[in-house]
Design a protein around this motif. Sequence first.
Motif, PDB file in Angstrom:
ATOM      1  N   ILE A  28       0.859  -1.185   0.000  1.00 37.81           N
ATOM      2  CA  ILE A  28       0.000   0.000   0.000  1.00 37.81           C
ATOM      3  C   ILE A  28       0.892   1.231   0.000  1.00 37.81           C
ATOM      4  O   ILE A  28       1.834   1.330   0.799  1.00 37.81           O
ATOM      5  N   CYS A  29       0.586   2.172  -0.881  1.00 37.91           N
ATOM      6  CA  CYS A  29       1.360   3.418  -0.962  1.00 37.91           C
ATOM      7  C   CYS A  29       0.694   4.517  -0.135  1.00 37.91           C
ATOM      8  O   CYS A  29      -0.487   4.419   0.230  1.00 37.91           O
ATOM      9  N   GLN A  30       1.447   5.580   0.158  1.00 33.24           N
ATOM     10  CA  GLN A  30       0.913   6.717   0.909  1.00 33.24           C
ATOM     11  C   GLN A  30      -0.277   7.321   0.170  1.00 33.24           C
ATOM     12  O   GLN A  30      -0.243   7.498  -1.044  1.00 33.24           O
ATOM     13  N   GLY A  31      -1.338   7.637   0.909  1.00 32.91           N
ATOM     14  CA  GLY A  31      -2.515   8.261   0.331  1.00 32.91           C
ATOM     15  C   GLY A  31      -3.394   7.335  -0.487  1.00 32.91           C
ATOM     16  O   GLY A  31      -4.374   7.779  -1.084  1.00 32.91           O
ATOM     17  N   GLU A  32      -3.078   6.048  -0.510  1.00 32.15           N
ATOM     18  CA  GLU A  32      -3.798   5.089  -1.346  1.00 32.15           C
ATOM     19  C   GLU A  32      -4.787   4.282  -0.509  1.00 32.15           C
ATOM     20  O   GLU A  32      -4.572   4.030   0.680  1.00 32.15           O
ATOM     21  N   THR A  33      -5.900   3.869  -1.144  1.00 34.02           N
ATOM     22  CA  THR A  33      -6.864   2.960  -0.509  1.00 34.02           C
ATOM     23  C   THR A  33      -6.749   1.590  -1.153  1.00 34.02           C
ATOM     24  O   THR A  33      -6.913   1.457  -2.368  1.00 34.02           O
ATOM     25  N   PHE A  34      -6.445   0.600  -0.328  1.00 33.63           N
ATOM     26  CA  PHE A  34      -6.314  -0.791  -0.776  1.00 33.63           C
ATOM     27  C   PHE A  34      -7.468  -1.566  -0.170  1.00 33.63           C
ATOM     28  O   PHE A  34      -7.641  -1.597   1.051  1.00 33.63           O
ATOM     29  N   ALA A  35      -8.298  -2.182  -1.012  1.00 32.01           N
ATOM     30  CA  ALA A  35      -9.477  -2.916  -0.534  1.00 32.01           C
ATOM     31  C   ALA A  35      -9.216  -4.411  -0.531  1.00 32.01           C
ATOM     32  O   ALA A  35      -8.675  -4.958  -1.492  1.00 32.01           O
ATOM     33  N   LEU A  36      -9.597  -5.061   0.561  1.00 34.17           N
ATOM     34  CA  LEU A  36      -9.524  -6.512   0.688  1.00 34.17           C
ATOM     35  C   LEU A  36     -10.955  -7.021   0.681  1.00 34.17           C
ATOM     36  O   LEU A  36     -11.752  -6.716   1.578  1.00 34.17           O
ATOM     37  N   LEU A  37     -11.305  -7.781  -0.364  1.00 31.43           N
ATOM     38  CA  LEU A  37     -12.689  -8.131  -0.659  1.00 31.43           C
ATOM     39  C   LEU A  37     -12.888  -9.637  -0.567  1.00 31.43           C
ATOM     40  O   LEU A  37     -12.019 -10.408  -0.969  1.00 31.43           O
ATOM     41  N   GLY A  38     -14.051 -10.066  -0.066  1.00 34.17           N
ATOM     42  CA  GLY A  38     -14.348 -11.496  -0.020  1.00 34.17           C
ATOM     43  C   GLY A  38     -15.456 -11.819   0.956  1.00 34.17           C
ATOM     44  O   GLY A  38     -15.913 -10.960   1.717  1.00 34.17           O
ATOM     45  N   GLY A 202      -3.020  12.772   3.958  1.00 39.78           N
ATOM     46  CA  GLY A 202      -2.196  11.876   3.153  1.00 39.78           C
ATOM     47  C   GLY A 202      -2.135  10.468   3.701  1.00 39.78           C
ATOM     48  O   GLY A 202      -1.183   9.720   3.449  1.00 39.78           O
ATOM     49  N   MET A 203      -3.140  10.091   4.460  1.00 42.15           N
ATOM     50  CA  MET A 203      -3.189   8.789   5.133  1.00 42.15           C
ATOM     51  C   MET A 203      -3.523   7.683   4.136  1.00 42.15           C
ATOM     52  O   MET A 203      -4.293   7.872   3.207  1.00 42.15           O
ATOM     53  N   ALA A 204      -2.928   6.515   4.330  1.00 42.67           N
ATOM     54  CA  ALA A 204      -3.286   5.332   3.544  1.00 42.67           C
ATOM     55  C   ALA A 204      -4.408   4.588   4.253  1.00 42.67           C
ATOM     56  O   ALA A 204      -4.571   4.697   5.481  1.00 42.67           O
ATOM     57  N   LEU A 205      -5.197   3.832   3.489  1.00 45.32           N
ATOM     58  CA  LEU A 205      -6.357   3.149   4.044  1.00 45.32           C
ATOM     59  C   LEU A 205      -6.403   1.707   3.548  1.00 45.32           C
ATOM     60  O   LEU A 205      -6.353   1.460   2.341  1.00 45.32           O
ATOM     61  N   LEU A 206      -6.458   0.762   4.483  1.00 41.83           N
ATOM     62  CA  LEU A 206      -6.724  -0.641   4.157  1.00 41.83           C
ATOM     63  C   LEU A 206      -8.185  -0.900   4.489  1.00 41.83           C
ATOM     64  O   LEU A 206      -8.573  -0.910   5.657  1.00 41.83           O
ATOM     65  N   LEU A 207      -9.008  -1.064   3.461  1.00 40.61           N
ATOM     66  CA  LEU A 207     -10.450  -1.193   3.618  1.00 40.61           C
ATOM     67  C   LEU A 207     -10.857  -2.657   3.443  1.00 40.61           C
ATOM     68  O   LEU A 207     -10.654  -3.245   2.385  1.00 40.61           O
ATOM     69  N   ILE A 208     -11.429  -3.239   4.501  1.00 43.43           N
ATOM     70  CA  ILE A 208     -11.876  -4.632   4.468  1.00 43.43           C
ATOM     71  C   ILE A 208     -13.397  -4.627   4.343  1.00 43.43           C
ATOM     72  O   ILE A 208     -14.093  -4.028   5.167  1.00 43.43           O
ATOM     73  N   THR A 209     -13.927  -5.272   3.308  1.00 49.29           N
ATOM     74  CA  THR A 209     -15.356  -5.226   3.062  1.00 49.29           C
ATOM     75  C   THR A 209     -15.788  -6.375   2.159  1.00 49.29           C
ATOM     76  O   THR A 209     -14.954  -7.017   1.516  1.00 49.29           O
ATOM     77  N   HIS A 210     -17.108  -6.636   2.136  1.00 49.42           N
ATOM     78  CA  HIS A 210     -17.661  -7.546   1.125  1.00 49.42           C
ATOM     79  C   HIS A 210     -18.617  -6.793   0.208  1.00 49.42           C
ATOM     80  O   HIS A 210     -19.302  -7.407  -0.616  1.00 49.42           O
TER      81      HIS A 210
END
Length: 673
Positions: A28-38, A202-210
């Motif tokens: 995950i890069c700075q300022g980026e939103t990475f979604a974990l889906l399932g 400039g926060m990064a976000l790890l978003l966990i969702t279905h």
Amino acid sequence: MTELLKVEGLVTRLRNGARIVDDISFHICQGETFALLGESGCGKSVTALSLLRLLPDSVQVESGAVRLEGVDILALPEREMREVRGGKMAMIFQEPGLSLNPVMTVGEQIAEALELHQELHGAAAHARCVELLDQVGIPDALRRLGEYPFQLSGGMKQRVMIAMALAGRPKLLVADEPTTALDVTIQAQVLQLLRDTQRQNGMALLLITHDLGVVSEMAHQVAVMYAGHIVEMAYREKLFASPAHPYTQKLFAALPGTGRNGQLLAAIPGSVPPLHDLPKGCRFAPRCDKAWELCHEQAPGWTTQEEGQGVRCHLYATGDAAASEKLNVKSETEKQSEALIAREENISHFTFPVPLLKVEDLQVHFPIRKGILQRTAGYVRAVDGVSLSIPAGRTLALVGESGCGKTTVGKTLLQLIKPGAGSVRFVGKELIGLKAQELRKQRAGMQMVFQDPYASLNPKMRVAEILEEGMDALGIANNSDKRQRRIDELLEQVGLAQPVKWRYPHEFSGGQRQRIAIARALAVNPKLLICDEPTSALDVSVQAQILNLLRTLQQELSLSYLFISHNLAVVEYLAHEVCVMYLGRIVERGSVEEVLHYARHPYTRALLSAVPRIDGHGAEVVRLAGDLPSPANPPQGCHFHPRCPHVMPVCRSEYPDATDISATHHVHCHLYM
């Protein structure tokens, strides 16, 4: 962009047991939103807890590396890890009501984080707490600091959790299903808050969702997880334009929405395999309609495709004829949809002139009692003059935010809550005022499917006993053999095998429990089912199974549904007519096409604009100010005027009468008087 977090070969397993997270890697890069889906059970939340080293004692990280700004945090001693948690990496948990301390005020809980990570005390900490609550959009922040979590709504609790997470100014925020239990309007506010905070800090976000709609609106990169593996990873645009893995394709096909009203949804058969019994070869193969011999024998490797898209599937790792042939397989669901469309066409010209259920001016006012003598000091106007009708074989959806009175309407129709005034006529017979014995007979024609099947099924009774209980109470099937045959028929109707009738509710998945709840409702041969948010707690794939079942049962048994929901995509797929409810009153009603595509009331438009869409073409954005007012003290005039962007002086003094937009479309709004 600068890389902030890098996860390499992470393996998390039960101590001396199965792997929960199996060799996953992403960055995950700075300022980026990475979604974990399932789906639930795929290992998403355990991945997040592994990153923060918050795993329970029974689970451990076995191998791999988690580097935050180049530092492997799995190798840090616990003392240094405490500075990382909250200070550099923070987490928003799925259930804010369970995560907030019930015996500490909101201010004390936020100040605790400020003291630990920012070394703020006293007046400086108090001022920063007020600033944080203002930042997350909580009105009257100074007063709220002294309140306890139980005094806040679900949306406010979630915003307090976000304020606590932001107190340490983290560089990475992990959000685990942050909007799952929220109404679409509150969900829109929370997602906008996360975007605004990300843009400012400039926060990064790890978003966990279905929720694919939330992913479409928020994510830059997406990883799809199944049974502990990442099976596909790509930039959002690429994934939504051309999903590669059969599992990802099935998730998209399971979504209800425009263009699928005459089709069955592509529900994924079965469920995520248990950790102790993972299949040999590809873990998705037992549920995949494109699997062949190789898939059941050998686990697929990772294949990188165009534009950085990666997939774990034999279809893309081999060039043989079997793979090419399977890419174009017509699914069983598509074949079933053709049969459903044919059945619907056969009844499409059939009319239902007499309503099965007719409700007029229904009122439910709960008294507010105060003092030693418990005198009535006022009333909670939960339902305040609701009128509706449902023909045979049709579905009426009742939509609105939590607290608007939808569930109270459903329970009152069954006389589980006694109405204060109004009329409820079922098959022409008035139900209000009936004696208990006569009312019991009428209840056989109306049954309810509750939101939480686990809470509504008796955990001490087997499935057969649960299904037989209603038949026994209403004298249906007068001997044991007939009842057992009827139970077997019911289980077959809802797609469960006959032997499961000797099992207990805890032995089933959430979707299977909901099927049992539907079978229980059908056991007494009802004409009308009242479905109270029956899919809100389910994954998209399980939701598709239940929606397919409800649609098929309606066609086969000519059932009518009162479908209570705040999920407008589900409503569009299943319903024929829609009533939009706000603070105890219906503000707009009409056909699905009229209400969801040509909405007139400002509240309906706000609900529609708040729904995340995977095609990116939503309605104009309408953000509602504040929360739903208390039904104990509704605003004068139009109840919606304090939040309405089109408010006029007359709205503050007079409640609008119904205006006919068409013969079937009606709206209560001064804009159309």
